[in-house]
Design a protein around this motif. Sequence first.
Motif, PDB file in Angstrom:
ATOM      1  N   UNK A  51      -1.531  -6.358   6.459  1.00 13.89           N
ATOM      2  CA  UNK A  51      -1.237  -7.290   7.544  1.00 13.89           C
ATOM      3  C   UNK A  51       0.271  -7.376   7.774  1.00 13.89           C
ATOM      4  N   UNK A  52       0.689  -7.278   9.036  1.00 12.71           N
ATOM      5  CA  UNK A  52       2.106  -7.401   9.350  1.00 12.71           C
ATOM      6  C   UNK A  52       2.677  -8.704   8.807  1.00 12.71           C
ATOM      7  N   UNK A  53       3.813  -8.619   8.121  1.00 16.24           N
ATOM      8  CA  UNK A  53       4.436  -9.800   7.538  1.00 16.24           C
ATOM      9  C   UNK A  53       3.897 -10.188   6.175  1.00 16.24           C
ATOM     10  N   UNK A  54       2.904  -9.460   5.708  1.00 12.99           N
ATOM     11  CA  UNK A  54       2.265  -9.797   4.432  1.00 12.99           C
ATOM     12  C   UNK A  54       3.231  -9.647   3.269  1.00 12.99           C
ATOM     13  N   UNK A  55       3.142 -10.585   2.337  1.00 16.76           N
ATOM     14  CA  UNK A  55       3.912 -10.530   1.102  1.00 16.76           C
ATOM     15  C   UNK A  55       2.944 -10.612  -0.069  1.00 16.76           C
ATOM     16  N   UNK A  56       3.079  -9.672  -0.993  1.00 17.45           N
ATOM     17  CA  UNK A  56       2.252  -9.710  -2.192  1.00 17.45           C
ATOM     18  C   UNK A  56       3.148  -9.671  -3.415  1.00 17.45           C
ATOM     19  N   UNK A  57       2.735 -10.400  -4.438  1.00 21.23           N
ATOM     20  CA  UNK A  57       3.504 -10.424  -5.684  1.00 21.23           C
ATOM     21  C   UNK A  57       2.650  -9.929  -6.826  1.00 21.23           C
ATOM     22  N   UNK A  58       3.288  -9.115  -7.659  1.00 18.13           N
ATOM     23  CA  UNK A  58       2.646  -8.578  -8.845  1.00 18.13           C
ATOM     24  C   UNK A  58       3.643  -8.764  -9.982  1.00 18.13           C
ATOM     25  N   UNK A  59       3.520  -9.889 -10.654  1.00 22.66           N
ATOM     26  CA  UNK A  59       4.456 -10.273 -11.720  1.00 22.66           C
ATOM     27  C   UNK A  59       5.882 -10.268 -11.159  1.00 22.66           C
ATOM     28  N   UNK A  60       6.743  -9.376 -11.625  1.00 23.93           N
ATOM     29  CA  UNK A  60       8.138  -9.360 -11.168  1.00 23.93           C
ATOM     30  C   UNK A  60       8.340  -8.514  -9.912  1.00 23.93           C
ATOM     31  N   UNK A  61       7.281  -7.957  -9.380  1.00 23.90           N
ATOM     32  CA  UNK A  61       7.381  -7.103  -8.200  1.00 23.90           C
ATOM     33  C   UNK A  61       6.908  -7.866  -6.971  1.00 23.90           C
ATOM     34  N   UNK A  62       7.693  -7.804  -5.905  1.00 23.58           N
ATOM     35  CA  UNK A  62       7.330  -8.439  -4.641  1.00 23.58           C
ATOM     36  C   UNK A  62       7.311  -7.367  -3.559  1.00 23.58           C
ATOM     37  N   UNK A  63       6.206  -7.272  -2.857  1.00 23.89           N
ATOM     38  CA  UNK A  63       6.016  -6.272  -1.818  1.00 23.89           C
ATOM     39  C   UNK A  63       5.927  -6.984  -0.474  1.00 23.89           C
ATOM     40  N   UNK A  64       6.572  -6.413   0.529  1.00 24.43           N
ATOM     41  CA  UNK A  64       6.503  -6.986   1.862  1.00 24.43           C
ATOM     42  C   UNK A  64       6.198  -5.900   2.870  1.00 24.43           C
ATOM     43  N   UNK A  65       5.325  -6.200   3.803  1.00 28.55           N
ATOM     44  CA  UNK A  65       4.993  -5.305   4.906  1.00 28.55           C
ATOM     45  C   UNK A  65       5.676  -5.867   6.145  1.00 28.55           C
ATOM     46  N   UNK A  66       6.385  -5.047   6.889  1.00 29.18           N
ATOM     47  CA  UNK A  66       7.097  -5.513   8.062  1.00 29.18           C
ATOM     48  C   UNK A  66       6.159  -6.075   9.120  1.00 29.18           C
ATOM     49  N   UNK A  67       6.695  -6.975   9.931  1.00 23.59           N
ATOM     50  CA  UNK A  67       5.888  -7.627  10.964  1.00 23.59           C
ATOM     51  C   UNK A  67       5.218  -6.609  11.889  1.00 23.59           C
ATOM     52  N   UNK A  68       5.929  -5.542  12.191  1.00 18.38           N
ATOM     53  CA  UNK A  68       5.414  -4.525  13.104  1.00 18.38           C
ATOM     54  C   UNK A  68       4.624  -3.439  12.368  1.00 18.38           C
ATOM     55  N   UNK A  69       4.458  -3.589  11.067  1.00 18.08           N
ATOM     56  CA  UNK A  69       3.709  -2.630  10.239  1.00 18.08           C
ATOM     57  C   UNK A  69       4.296  -1.227  10.310  1.00 18.08           C
ATOM     58  N   UNK A  70       5.649  -1.168  10.376  1.00 18.16           N
ATOM     59  CA  UNK A  70       6.331   0.123  10.378  1.00 18.16           C
ATOM     60  C   UNK A  70       7.151   0.330   9.103  1.00 18.16           C
ATOM     61  N   UNK A  71       7.341  -0.739   8.327  1.00 17.64           N
ATOM     62  CA  UNK A  71       8.212  -0.604   7.180  1.00 17.64           C
ATOM     63  C   UNK A  71       7.761  -1.549   6.071  1.00 17.64           C
ATOM     64  N   UNK A  72       8.281  -1.299   4.898  1.00 20.70           N
ATOM     65  CA  UNK A  72       7.908  -2.110   3.748  1.00 20.70           C
ATOM     66  C   UNK A  72       9.049  -2.110   2.752  1.00 20.70           C
ATOM     67  N   UNK A  73       9.057  -3.118   1.907  1.00 17.97           N
ATOM     68  CA  UNK A  73      10.049  -3.170   0.837  1.00 17.97           C
ATOM     69  C   UNK A  73       9.383  -3.574  -0.465  1.00 17.97           C
ATOM     70  N   UNK A  74      10.020  -3.134  -1.528  1.00 18.82           N
ATOM     71  CA  UNK A  74       9.586  -3.483  -2.881  1.00 18.82           C
ATOM     72  C   UNK A  74      10.791  -4.073  -3.605  1.00 18.82           C
ATOM     73  N   UNK A  75      10.668  -5.300  -4.048  1.00 21.18           N
ATOM     74  CA  UNK A  75      11.748  -5.972  -4.770  1.00 21.18           C
ATOM     75  C   UNK A  75      11.311  -6.183  -6.211  1.00 21.18           C
ATOM     76  N   UNK A  76      12.179  -5.792  -7.125  1.00 14.37           N
ATOM     77  CA  UNK A  76      11.908  -6.005  -8.547  1.00 14.37           C
ATOM     78  C   UNK A  76      12.927  -6.992  -9.086  1.00 14.37           C
ATOM     79  N   UNK A  77      12.446  -8.040  -9.693  1.00 14.36           N
ATOM     80  CA  UNK A  77      13.303  -9.062 -10.294  1.00 14.36           C
ATOM     81  C   UNK A  77      13.456  -8.791 -11.788  1.00 14.36           C
ATOM     82  N   UNK A  78      14.670  -8.888 -12.259  1.00 16.38           N
ATOM     83  CA  UNK A  78      14.938  -8.730 -13.702  1.00 16.38           C
ATOM     84  C   UNK A  78      14.305  -7.450 -14.241  1.00 16.38           C
ATOM     85  N   UNK A  79      14.781  -6.341 -13.743  1.00 19.50           N
ATOM     86  CA  UNK A  79      14.198  -5.045 -14.095  1.00 19.50           C
ATOM     87  C   UNK A  79      14.225  -4.798 -15.604  1.00 19.50           C
ATOM     88  N   UNK A  80      13.208  -4.112 -16.064  1.00 20.03           N
ATOM     89  CA  UNK A  80      13.077  -3.759 -17.484  1.00 20.03           C
ATOM     90  C   UNK A  80      12.977  -2.247 -17.625  1.00 20.03           C
TER      91      UNK A  80
END
Lengths: 111, 115
Positions: A51-80
């Motif tokens: 879904x456009x704009x969707x954000x999902x979290x998996x422990x320290x990983x946060x995934x976001x799908x762009x509003x237009x469903x053309x791009x995405x990002x993966x953010x890692x907090x406190x990398x190990x």
Amino acid sequence: TQLLEQSPQFLSIQEGENLTVYCNSSSVFSSLQWYRQEPGEGPVLLVTVVTGGEVKKLKRLTFQFGDARKDSSLHITAAQPGDTGLYLCAARNTGGFKTIFGAGTRLFVKA
Amino acid sequence: DAMVIQNPRYQVTQFGKPVTLSCSQTLNHNVMYWYQQKSSQAPKLLFHYYDKDFNNEADTPDNFQSRRPNTSFCFLDIRSPGLGDAAMYLCATSSHRGTVYNEQFFGPGTRLTVL
């Protein structure tokens, strides 16, 4: 030709740092996946976003799908060090059968 | 646990000597894929089976063939391996029903060395 561009291609950071990797395209996708691949192993599915704009979290990983469903990002907090690997984004367009892969971001987390 | 299994994990063959790689799945997925992955590159789709229907990618060399005798098993045959065929070979599966296309699950891969 549909392309998925991932950036950066390579990232080397210290344990405890935060990071974001990006997956961009000019095409609209019905779903996008993120995989992590460790050396000598197959890719392991981390998440699917649909879904456009969707954000999902998996422990320290946060995934976001762009509003237009053309791009995405993966953010890692406190990398190990265990986060080290090749991160691949993959996507399929609406009604499409073929999955397109980005070239990957190779992450190295130093202890 | 449901999974995708590949055998062997490591395969060494000689230049020109036929080799077969195996993939099995317990997910009961109707689609199976074979990918080739070279170092630091994304997986490259060779072909896939949708149920019993074989779908070859346009740029897959004739040297690569595949068989799917039943839902659970799929084989990759390389008829005359060249040095350029040394790579990781990945099997993946997914389920497709009507317009619902689900994500792919990968096996651990077979690393092929050609001497």
